[in-house]
Motif scaffolding. Structure first.
Motif: not given
Length: 222
Positions: A32, A157, A181, A183
């Protein structure tokens, strides 16, 4: 005949819509990245996916603690059992994560590494991914002030904060937090960008969108 453009979607409108609970991927390594180093979106996104039935080990290196602070237990779900480990160097974070992933009693291992240390290469991420999958323990690697170089992470992410909804009891106070967010790499699903939030079901993903098509009411400003 031309159709009128759709009206912008406000953050509050999102709360009225039906939530789409995120399907958790198999236990493996996910990275992330925070678009802004001090943005709390990445932390909130990971917290929303932590298991409630098993302990979580959270590991930070010195720079992550100094620049972003430590996890605040009051912000976690009440049932969360948190174990914290503070280390100095990124290499210590990776070693501790690999060892902890061999403990099936843990529900997840979260590691925070600042920047792009040479020790965090493809081989290091491959070891974490294989260890996580072998023992069924989810592994989250949080990256701040970092670039997405070559990695064996099964999902990657990119997170940024969006304007929050209005508090239902105080129009001057912030309500539910929203995150953008993105991806950008996954073995389990196609790359997509969502508006994400944490609700009673855990992580909820709403309105898949391309970045350039984000509704005006929830478009990131920074």
């Amino acid at each position: 005949m031309q159709c009128a453009p759709p009206s912008p979607i406000s953050p509050t409108d999102l709360l009225r819509a039906r939530a789409t609970p995120a399907e958790p991927p198999p236990a493996t390594l996910a990275e992330v990245f925070a678009e802004a180093a001090s943005d709390g979106a990445a932390t909130g996104f990971v917290i929303a996916q932590l298991p409630a039935d098993r302990p979580v080990l959270w590991i930070q290196d010195r720079l992550s603690r100094r620049e972003c602070g430590i996890p605040y237990l009051a912000g976690f779900p009440r049932s969360t059992e948190m174990l914290r480990l503070d280390v100095s160097r990124p290499v210590d974070v990776l070693w501790a994560m690999e060892q902890a992933l061999g403990c099936p009693s843990l529900g997840a291992v979260v590691g925070e590494v600042w920047g792009d240390p040479p020790v965090l290469d493809f081989t290091a991420t491959k070891r974490l991914a294989l260890r996580s999958e072998a023992h069924g323990v989810a592994c989250w690697l949080m990256r701040r002030a970092a670039q997405p170089a070559l990695s064996a992470a099964r999902e990657r992410w990119r997170l940024a904060s969006l304007p929050s909804a209005t508090d239902p009891y105080d129009s001057r106070a912030p309500g539910t937090a929203f995150w953008r967010a993105e991806l950008f790499r996954s073995r389990f699903r196609p790359p997509t960008t969502w508006v994400a939030r944490h609700d009673d079901t855990g992580l909820a993903l709403d309105h898949p969108m391309a970045l350039q098509d984000a509704p005006a009411g929830i478009r990131a400003t920074g």
